[in-house]
Design an enzyme around this catalytic site. Structure first.
Site, PDB file in Angstrom:
ATOM      1  N   ASP A 156     -96.291  50.884 -28.262  1.00 10.04           N
ATOM      2  CA  ASP A 156     -95.251  50.766 -29.046  1.00 10.04           C
ATOM      3  C   ASP A 156     -94.749  52.993 -28.441  1.00 10.04           C
ATOM      4  OD1 ASP A 156     -92.836  51.447 -31.429  1.00 10.04           O
ATOM      5  OD2 ASP A 156     -92.289  51.980 -29.356  1.00 10.04           O
TER       6      ASP A 156
HETATM    7  C1  GLC Z   1     -89.282  52.814 -30.008  1.00 12.88           C
HETATM    8  C2  GLC Z   1     -89.059  51.346 -30.733  1.00 12.88           C
HETATM    9  C3  GLC Z   1     -89.317  50.457 -30.084  1.00 12.88           C
HETATM   10  C4  GLC Z   1     -88.627  50.751 -28.532  1.00 12.88           C
HETATM   11  C5  GLC Z   1     -89.269  51.063 -27.500  1.00 12.88           C
HETATM   12  C6  GLC Z   1     -88.552  52.198 -26.607  1.00 12.88           C
HETATM   13  O1  GLC Z   1     -89.616  53.831 -30.581  1.00 12.88           O
HETATM   14  O2  GLC Z   1     -90.144  51.692 -32.069  1.00 12.88           O
HETATM   15  O3  GLC Z   1     -89.234  49.255 -31.068  1.00 12.88           O
HETATM   16  O4  GLC Z   1     -88.713  49.120 -28.251  1.00 12.88           O
HETATM   17  O5  GLC Z   1     -89.246  52.893 -29.056  1.00 12.88           O
HETATM   18  O6  GLC Z   1     -87.623  52.162 -26.907  1.00 12.88           O
END
Ligand code: GLC
Length: 737
Positions: free
Chosen positions: A264
Site C-alpha cells: 500500500d
Molecule cells: C491508499 C489506500 C489504497 C490505495 C492506495 C493508492 O492509501 O490505502 O487502497 O489503493 O493508497 O491510492
C-alpha cells in the site's frame, strides 16, 4: 580479396542467423508464460531488476525500456478508474479524457448477492481500466466489516467471509478478462482506519482463518488474482507490506500465490524486511499523501538504491530479487504483453447501464409498512424531497476511491426525471452537512453553499412536509471526514448534522415518510418506530438517482439484502462490546474472535435493528420444506438440499435464498450458524422454483488451530434455509459419519 569476400559472406550469414535468433523468446507470444519469464529475466541487468520493484512515479513503475518491456501502470480504485494525477503528486493532472463511469460502492455490489452482477461489474470496470492503459486495478477491497465505524466499509463487501469470498471471484475474473490485473486489498486485518499505518492487530488463528482470510484465499485460489496489496497495519508486530507470516508463510507457501505483492502507498518501512518478507513492489514511500517527495525520491525507496547497494556490497544475494522480478514479469506477460488482449472501452452508456443495474439490484428495502412504497403515482400529486444527500455528489470524496465521473444523476434529479411529468416534486435542504465537494482537485457540479441556520432549514422542511402526499428524506453519511471516509473512522453510530431531530419532526407532521440511507455503513435509527418506510440506498455511482427512483416508484422490485448487521446501538456490536475498537497503545485486540456480525447476535441473542441478509420485496415469497438426498454422509460425500420457493405476490421479483449450517455439537466453540450458500432466483408472480444446494465437508468445517488445518467433525448438523440470518424458513438435520 577472396579471403575478405568469404569473411564478409560468412559474417553476413552469421548476422542473418543472429537476426533470426534476435527475436527473443519473451516476445514470442506462443511460448509458455514461464519460458517467456525466464528468458526475459536472463536478459535483465541487476539495475533493471531493481528498477522494476519500486515506483518511478505516483502510480507507475519501470518496465525494461532496453528490452521493450512496458512500464506498469496502477490505478485506483475499486469503484471506477481514478482521474490522472501529476507524476509525483496526488493532485489532478487536468486531463480532459479521463472522466469515467462510477460504479456503485462495493458494499452495494455485495448487497445484490448476485454473482452475475459481480461478473458484470468486473468486466465493465476492467474495460474502463484497459482503455485507460492501466494494467493493475487497485481493488477490490475485501476486508471484513468488524465495526460499523470503520471509515472504509463502503469499499468492502460486509461482515461475512463466505459472501465476500463468493462475490469477489467473479469480479476478479471479469476485470482480468481484459488483461488487467486486480490487486485485492488490503491484506490483511485492515478493519479500521484509526492509526492504520501502525496499529498492531492481535487476533487468534481461528478468527484469522475463519473470518479474515477466506476472501483473500478465494481471490488467490479461485479468482486467480494476479496481484495482492499488503495493508498498512501490523500483525504479530510486522508491518503487513513485509510481513513474513502473511506474505511468505500463508500467501505464497500455503496458498501457492504466484502473483505480485504490491505495498500500500507508504506501507514499506525497511529494506531488509522488504527484501526477505514477501514484498515484490514498493509504492508511495515518502510520497504517501505527504509532501516529502523529492526529485530523486524514487531512487531512495527502500527497494531502490539501498537494495542495490546491499547487493553490490555482497550483503544480500539476488535470489529474492529474481523471485520478485519473475512475478512482475509474469504480470507483464499476463497484461501489457499478453497476446490477443482486448482493447477495453471507456465512459460508455453500456457501462452506465451496468452501474445502474447493479445499483438497482443492491438497494435494500429495510422497512415498508402500510405499503408506503412503491409510491402510488396515480394518487400522489406532491412529493417533498428533503435532505442534503438528495443533491450531494457521493462519487467525489472518501479517499483513494474518489472519482471524476462523466456524469452523476442525483437522487433528486432521478426522482424529478421519473415522476416530474405528473407529480410535483418540491425540494428542501432540511439540513446542512458538508458543503464542500472536492477531493484532490475534483470538484462536483452543484454548489452546496448554504447560509441559513439549521433551525430555519428544519422549520422550512417541516412546514413543507405538512401538505405533501409523500415525503422522501435522503440522509445518511457523505464520505466527508469521519462520515464513511478513508483515513478517518466514524466517531459514533448516530447520524450526523441533526438528522435524527429532523426525521422525527417530519414524521410528526406526515405519516408517509420514507427514509433513504445514503451510506456504506449501519447507522442508529432512534426514530425507527415513527418512520414507515426505510431504504438502504448505498453510494450508488453515476446512475444512483435513476436507480433509487426506479425502486421508489416500483419500476424495479427491490431485491438487495444487507451484507452486515444493523445494530440497535453500538454496544450491540462485538468489537465495541467485548473486542476493542479502535484499540489502545498501538494495539487492537479482536477479543470477539470468530463471533463477528450475526455470529455475535446469534450467540448473545441480541436482536438487531436489521439483520444480516435482510431485505424486503414488493412481493412475497413462500418456502417449502427443505429435503436432502441423504440423511447421513461421509467426509468424501456431498449432500444435496432441495427447497421449493414460490412467488406468492402479485408481481415478479427476485429472492436470495440463503443456506446456513449449524454444527449441533462441536469440540470447539462455533457460531450458532454460518452462511454456506446462497442463490438469487427470479420468480414471476405465482411462479415456483426448486433451489438446490450441494455441500461437502468444507461447509461443515472449522479451523483447528492445534492441527493448523480445517476439520469437519463427525456428528449432527442442521441446514437452515432462510430469507435472512434471523428469518429461517425451513431446516433439516443430517449426520456426518
Ligand atoms: C491508499 C489506500 C489504497 C490505495 C492506495 C493508492 O492509501 O490505502 O487502497 O489503493 O493508497 O491510492
Amino acid at each position: 580479396m577472396f579471403k575478405n569476400f568469404f569473411s564478409i559472406v560468412a559474417l553476413s550469414f552469421v548476422m542473418i542467423k543472429n537476426t533470426q535468433a534476435q527475436v527473443p523468446v519473451y516476445l514470442d507470444k506462443t511460448k509458455q508464460l514461464k519460458d517467456r519469464v525466464e528468458d526475459a529475466l536472463s536478459r535483465m541487468t541487476v539495475e533493471e531488476k531493481i528498477a522494476m520493484c519500486h515506483a518511478q512515479s505516483k502510480f507507475s513503475s519501470a518496465g525494461v525500456p532496453r528490452l521493450g518491456i512496458p512500464d506498469n501502470w496502477m490505478t485506483d480504485g475499486p469503484h471506477g478508474i481514478r482521474p490522472e494525477v501529476l507524476w509525483d503528486q496526488w493532485s489532478q493532472a487536468g486531463w480532459t479524457n479521463d472522466s469515467c463511469i462510477a460504479f456503485p460502492a462495493l458494499t452495494c455490489l455485495a448487497a445484490t448477492w448476485n454473482k452475475d452482477m459481480a461478473a458484470l461489474y468486473g468486466k465493465s470496470l476492467g474495460e474502463e481500466a484497459r482503455y485507460r492503459n492501466k494494467n493493475v486495478l487497485l481493488g477490490p477491497g475485501v476486508n471484513i466489516y468488524r465495526s460499523p465505524l470503520n471509515g472504509r466499509n463502503f469499499e468492502y463487501m460486509g461482515e461475512d467471509p463466505y459472501l465476500t469470498a463468493t462475490m469477489v471471484v467473479p469480479y476478479i475474473k471479469g476485470v482480468q478478462s481484459n488483461g488487467v490485473a486486480t490487486c485485492v486489498k488490503h491484506f490483511a486485518l485492515n478493519n479500521q482506519e484509526t492509526d492504520r499505518h501502525s496499529i498492531n492487530v492481535v487476533v487468534d488463528d481461528r478468527a484469522l482463518y475463519e473470518i479474515y482470510l477466506p476472501a483473500f484465499k478465494a481471490a488467490v485460489q479461485e479468482g486467480g488474482t494476479w496481484a495482492i496489496m499488503g495493508s498498512y497495519n501490523k500483525y504479530k508486530g510486522f508491518q503487513n507490506c513485509h510481513n513474513p507470516y502473511l506474505l511468505n508463510d500463508i500467501l505464497k507457501k500455503e496458498w501457492g500465490f504466484e502473483g505480485v505483492v504490491i505495498a500500500d502507498w507508504g506501507g514499506v518501512h525497511d529494506t531488509k524486511q522488504a527484501i526477505f518478507n514477501g514484498l515484490d513492489m514498493e509504492f508511495g514511500t515518502w510520497t504517501d499523501g505527504l509532501t516529502w517527495g523529492a526529485s530523486n525520491a524514487y531512487d531512495n525507496y527502500y527497494l531502490a538504491v539501498p537494495y542495490l547497494n546491499m547487493i553490490r556490497k555482497g550483503e544480500v544475494g539476488t535470489k529474492e530479487l529474481d523471485d520478485k522480478v519473475r512475478r512482475i514479469l509474469r504480470l507483464e506477460f499476463l497484461t501489457n504483453m499478453a497476446p490477443d488482449r482486448p482493447f477495453g472501452s471507456f465512459g460508455t452508456q453500456e457501462h452506465a447501464m451496468a452501474a445502474k443495474k447493479i445499483a438497482e439490484e443492491g438497494i435494500v428495502l429495510l422497512k415498508n409498512q402500510q405499503n408506503v412504497l412503491p409510491i402510488d403515482l396515480i394518487k400522489t400529486k406532491k412529493i417533498l424531497v428533503v435532505g442534503e444527500n438528495a443533491i450531494k455528489s457521493m462519487i467525489i470524496g472518501g479517499g483513494s476511491s474518489s472519482l471524476k465521473s462523466k456524469y452523476e444523476i442525483s437522487p433528486l434529479e432521478g426522482l424529478q426525471k421519473r415522476v416530474g411529468e405528473t407529480v410535483e416534486v418540491k425540494y428542501v435542504r432540511g439540513y446542512v452537512g458538508d458543503t464542500s465537494s472536492n477531493y484532490n482537485g475534483v470538484v462536483s457540479a452543484n454548489s452546496l453553499a448554504e447560509k441559513r441556520s439549521a433551525d430555519v432549514l428544519r422549520a422550512e422542511a417541516v412546514a413543507a412536509a405538512k401538505d405533501a402526499d409523500v415525503v422522501v428524506f435522503f440522509g445518511g453519511l457523505n464520505k466527508s471526514g469521519h462520515q464513511d471516509s478513508e483515513g478517518e473512522d466514524r466517531l459514533g453510530l448516530e447520524l450526523p448534522y441533526g438528522q435524527d431531530q429532523l426525521v422525527s419532526e417530519l414524521a410528526g407532521v406526515n405519516k408517509k415518510l420514507v427514509f433513504v440511507n445514503i451510506s456504506g455503513n449501519a447507522v442508529a435509527m432512534p426514530w425507527i418506530n415513527e418512520v414507515p418506510a426505510i431504504v438502504q440506498g448505498w453510494f450508488g455511482g453515476t446512475e444512483v438517482g435513476n436507480a433509487i427512483a426506479a425502486v421508489l416508484v416500483g419500476d424495479v422490485n427491490p431485491s438487495g439484502k444487507l451484507t452486515f448487521t444493523f445494530p440497535v446501538k453500538l454496544e450491540d456490536n462485538p468489537a465495541h462490546s467485548v473486542g476493542e475498537f479502535p484499540g489502545k497503545n498501538g494495539e487492537v485486540n479482536y477479543k470477539e474472535s470468530i463471533f463477528v456480525g450475526y455470529r455475535w447476535s446469534d450467540k448473545q441473542k441480541i436482536r438487531p435493528l436489521f439483520s444480516f441478509g435482510h431485505g424486503l420485496s414488493y412481493t412475497t415469497f413462500q418456502y417449502g420444506k427443505v429435503t436432502a438426498d441423504k440423511k447421513e454422509f461421509t467426509a468424501t460425500d456431498k449432500v444435496t438440499l432441495f427447497v421449493a420457493v414460490k412467488n406468492t405476490g402479485s408481481r415478479d421479483g427476485e429472492e436470495v435464498v440463503q443456506l446456513y449450517i449449524s454444527d449441533l455439537k462441536s469440540s470447539l466453540p462455533r457460531p450458532v450458524k454460518e452462511l454456506k450458500g446462497f442463490e438469487k432466483i427470479f420468480l414471476k408472480a405465482g411462479e415456483e422454483k426448486v433451489v438446490t444446494f450441494t455441500i461437502d465437508k468444507s461447509a461443515l468445517s472449522y479451523f483447528d488451530p492445534a492441527k493448523h488445518e480445517w476439520v469437519a467433525e463427525p456428528g449432527d448438523f442442521e441446514a437452515l434455509i432462510a430469507a435472512s440470518s434471523t428469518d429461517v424458513r425451513t431446516k433439516i438435520k443430517f449426520r456426518l459419519k
